[in-house]
Design an enzyme around this catalytic site. Sequence first.
Site, mmCIF file in Angstrom:
data_model
loop_
_atom_site.group_PDB
_atom_site.id
_atom_site.type_symbol
_atom_site.label_atom_id
_atom_site.label_comp_id
_atom_site.label_asym_id
_atom_site.label_seq_id
_atom_site.Cartn_x
_atom_site.Cartn_y
_atom_site.Cartn_z
ATOM 1 N N ILE A 114 1.396 -1.251 0.064
ATOM 2 C CA ILE A 114 -0.086 0.080 -0.157
ATOM 3 C C ILE A 114 1.099 1.120 -0.011
ATOM 4 O O ILE A 114 1.465 0.960 0.530
ATOM 5 C CB ILE A 114 -1.349 -0.081 0.954
ATOM 6 C CG1 ILE A 114 -1.987 1.469 0.838
ATOM 7 C CG2 ILE A 114 -0.814 -0.119 2.212
ATOM 8 C CD1 ILE A 114 -3.420 1.219 2.616
ATOM 9 N N ALA A 115 0.959 2.196 -0.959
ATOM 10 C CA ALA A 115 2.375 3.251 -1.125
ATOM 11 C C ALA A 115 0.873 4.600 -2.306
ATOM 12 O O ALA A 115 0.046 4.007 -2.734
ATOM 13 C CB ALA A 115 2.773 2.688 -2.241
ATOM 14 N N GLU A 148 2.212 -7.862 6.984
ATOM 15 C CA GLU A 148 3.764 -7.667 7.333
ATOM 16 C C GLU A 148 4.148 -6.270 7.160
ATOM 17 O O GLU A 148 3.549 -5.156 6.098
ATOM 18 C CB GLU A 148 4.605 -8.452 6.568
ATOM 19 C CG GLU A 148 4.652 -9.576 7.169
ATOM 20 C CD GLU A 148 3.991 -10.620 6.228
ATOM 21 O OE1 GLU A 148 4.219 -10.610 4.782
ATOM 22 O OE2 GLU A 148 4.054 -12.041 6.441
ATOM 23 N N ASN A 153 8.569 0.899 10.910
ATOM 24 C CA ASN A 153 7.237 2.072 9.944
ATOM 25 C C ASN A 153 6.110 2.837 10.947
ATOM 26 O O ASN A 153 5.059 1.678 11.279
ATOM 27 C CB ASN A 153 7.113 0.988 8.897
ATOM 28 C CG ASN A 153 6.109 1.357 8.149
ATOM 29 O OD1 ASN A 153 5.493 3.172 8.547
ATOM 30 N ND2 ASN A 153 6.429 1.511 6.460
ATOM 31 N N TYR A 160 -2.829 1.246 10.489
ATOM 32 C CA TYR A 160 -3.746 -0.319 10.355
ATOM 33 C C TYR A 160 -4.141 -0.379 11.514
ATOM 34 O O TYR A 160 -4.788 -0.805 12.127
ATOM 35 C CB TYR A 160 -2.407 -1.280 9.873
ATOM 36 C CG TYR A 160 -1.386 -1.432 8.915
ATOM 37 C CD1 TYR A 160 -2.433 -0.853 7.875
ATOM 38 C CD2 TYR A 160 -0.234 -1.710 8.699
ATOM 39 C CE1 TYR A 160 -1.936 -1.026 6.644
ATOM 40 C CE2 TYR A 160 0.074 -1.495 7.787
ATOM 41 C CZ TYR A 160 -0.375 -1.126 6.487
ATOM 42 O OH TYR A 160 0.327 -0.519 4.656
HETATM 43 C C1 LIG Z 1 1.028 4.352 4.881
HETATM 44 C C2 LIG Z 1 1.272 5.420 3.569
HETATM 45 C C3 LIG Z 1 0.024 4.309 2.526
HETATM 46 C C4 LIG Z 1 0.068 6.064 4.284
HETATM 47 O O1 LIG Z 1 -0.825 7.452 3.352
HETATM 48 P P1 LIG Z 1 -1.742 8.403 3.714
HETATM 49 O O2 LIG Z 1 -2.036 8.834 2.532
HETATM 50 O O3 LIG Z 1 -0.797 9.367 3.979
HETATM 51 O O4 LIG Z 1 -2.338 8.440 4.989
HETATM 52 P P2 LIG Z 1 -3.761 9.260 5.220
HETATM 53 O O5 LIG Z 1 -3.481 10.472 5.189
HETATM 54 O O6 LIG Z 1 -4.530 8.178 4.360
HETATM 55 O O7 LIG Z 1 -4.043 8.760 7.273
HETATM 56 C C5 LIG Z 1 -4.211 7.738 7.256
HETATM 57 C C6 LIG Z 1 -4.033 7.814 8.984
HETATM 58 O O8 LIG Z 1 -3.286 6.886 9.082
HETATM 59 C C7 LIG Z 1 -1.873 7.452 10.293
HETATM 60 N N1 LIG Z 1 -0.832 8.243 9.435
HETATM 61 C C8 LIG Z 1 -0.255 8.330 8.195
HETATM 62 N N2 LIG Z 1 0.488 9.467 7.653
HETATM 63 C C9 LIG Z 1 1.274 9.153 9.304
HETATM 64 C C10 LIG Z 1 2.326 9.991 9.548
HETATM 65 N N3 LIG Z 1 3.089 10.643 9.700
HETATM 66 N N4 LIG Z 1 2.534 10.136 11.486
HETATM 67 C C11 LIG Z 1 1.455 9.056 12.367
HETATM 68 N N5 LIG Z 1 0.265 8.562 11.800
HETATM 69 C C12 LIG Z 1 -0.085 8.508 10.033
HETATM 70 C C13 LIG Z 1 -2.685 8.407 10.654
HETATM 71 O O9 LIG Z 1 -4.021 7.445 11.513
HETATM 72 C C14 LIG Z 1 -4.032 8.845 9.904
HETATM 73 O O10 LIG Z 1 -4.969 9.035 10.298
HETATM 74 P P3 LIG Z 1 -5.322 10.525 11.078
HETATM 75 O O11 LIG Z 1 -5.324 11.482 9.772
HETATM 76 O O12 LIG Z 1 -6.626 10.270 11.731
HETATM 77 O O13 LIG Z 1 -4.539 10.321 11.731
HETATM 78 C C15 LIG Z 1 2.692 6.316 2.972
HETATM 79 O O14 LIG Z 1 2.601 6.671 4.467
HETATM 80 C C16 LIG Z 1 2.893 5.384 2.390
HETATM 81 O O15 LIG Z 1 3.048 5.357 1.360
HETATM 82 N N6 LIG Z 1 3.733 5.232 2.626
HETATM 83 C C17 LIG Z 1 5.009 4.811 2.378
HETATM 84 C C18 LIG Z 1 4.238 3.513 2.151
HETATM 85 C C19 LIG Z 1 4.095 2.271 3.357
HETATM 86 O O16 LIG Z 1 4.963 2.166 4.050
HETATM 87 N N7 LIG Z 1 3.183 1.648 3.312
HETATM 88 C C20 LIG Z 1 2.830 0.822 4.128
HETATM 89 C C21 LIG Z 1 4.083 -0.932 4.342
HETATM 90 S S1 LIG Z 1 3.038 -1.521 5.326
#
Ligand SMILES: CC(C)(COP(=O)(O)OP(=O)(O)OC[C@H]1O[C@@H](n2cnc3c(N)ncnc32)[C@H](O)[C@@H]1OP(=O)(O)O)[C@@H](O)C(=O)NCCC(=O)NCCS
Length: 219
Positions: A114-115, A148, A153, A160
């Site tokens: 998921i990214a 996983e 992270n 999650y």
């Molecule tokens: C993980 C990832 C997919 C989250 O995507 P995102 O679009 O930024 O997330 P969202 O804006 O939908 O945030 C949803 C929730 O995620 C958590 N979250 C997202 N970014 C966060 C941050 N920087 N710090 C803490 N919590 C965070 C929070 O719980 C947030 O909910 P909230 O808005 O109520 O606080 C993104 O950071 C990513 O692509 N990371 C790199 C790839 C990766 O690590 N994937 C997971 C592999 S297991």
Amino acid sequence: MSYYVRLMRQEDVAQVTEIDREAFSTQWPPPNYQRELRNRLTHYIVVYDKEKTIDTPEVKASSEKNLTGLVARLRRLFSRNRFFSNELPPPSRHCIIGFAGLWVMADEAHITSIAVREAYRRQGIGELLLISLISLATEQKTRIVTLEVRVSNATAQTLYSKYNFTQVSVRRGYYVDNREDAILMSTENITSAPFQAHLQQLKQAHFRKWGIALSKITR
Ligand SMILES: CC(C)(COP(=O)(O)OP(=O)(O)OC[C@H]1O[C@@H](n2cnc3c(N)ncnc32)[C@H](O)[C@@H]1OP(=O)(O)O)[C@@H](O)C(=O)NCCC(=O)NCCS
């Protein structure tokens, strides 16, 4: 906002590979998404921005640019290797801003990735992808969703946990790049009343906050 979810298509592969490289740079090489799309056990979705279309030559240029240097050399060297096919399909005109994958095995759905593009993070897209994967897992008649995640992270773990994934076990040295441990997380039964009630609350809160319509995943 005009973000939509649909199943990944061959023409999205170049952009998805770009996002993969940005998000998982240490896990080179990226999966062969063209081949993944032919795997009947995996289901990939993308989020795209309806207001942004991609000028086809630019996408082509940028994906070709990303294939210069080491990758291009290896691609030439292993022209029939298992990571790359020789031809990328014509690029999508949709601007893809995130993607996610699900691997379905009997009653378990496993999140493979998921990214979200860095420039689009913290705008509810990751959550949109996770909600869509859970809905896909329900459609596939699975009972639990697992994944996983790297011990380091914290961002993904927070996402999650918000959706009631809990730690089941630790896989020691799971990631080959730095031998980091993985936390195995799982939901409870996704069709159970408590899980569904929590999910509905989160979906409503997501819609109120971001105004992204959660429609059916289209092809
Ligand atoms: C993980 C990832 C997919 C989250 O995507 P995102 O679009 O930024 O997330 P969202 O804006 O939908 O945030 C949803 C929730 O995620 C958590 N979250 C997202 N970014 C966060 C941050 N920087 N710090 C803490 N919590 C965070 C929070 O719980 C947030 O909910 P909230 O808005 O109520 O606080 C993104 O950071 C990513 O692509 N990371 C790199 C790839 C990766 O690590 N994937 C997971 C592999 S297991």
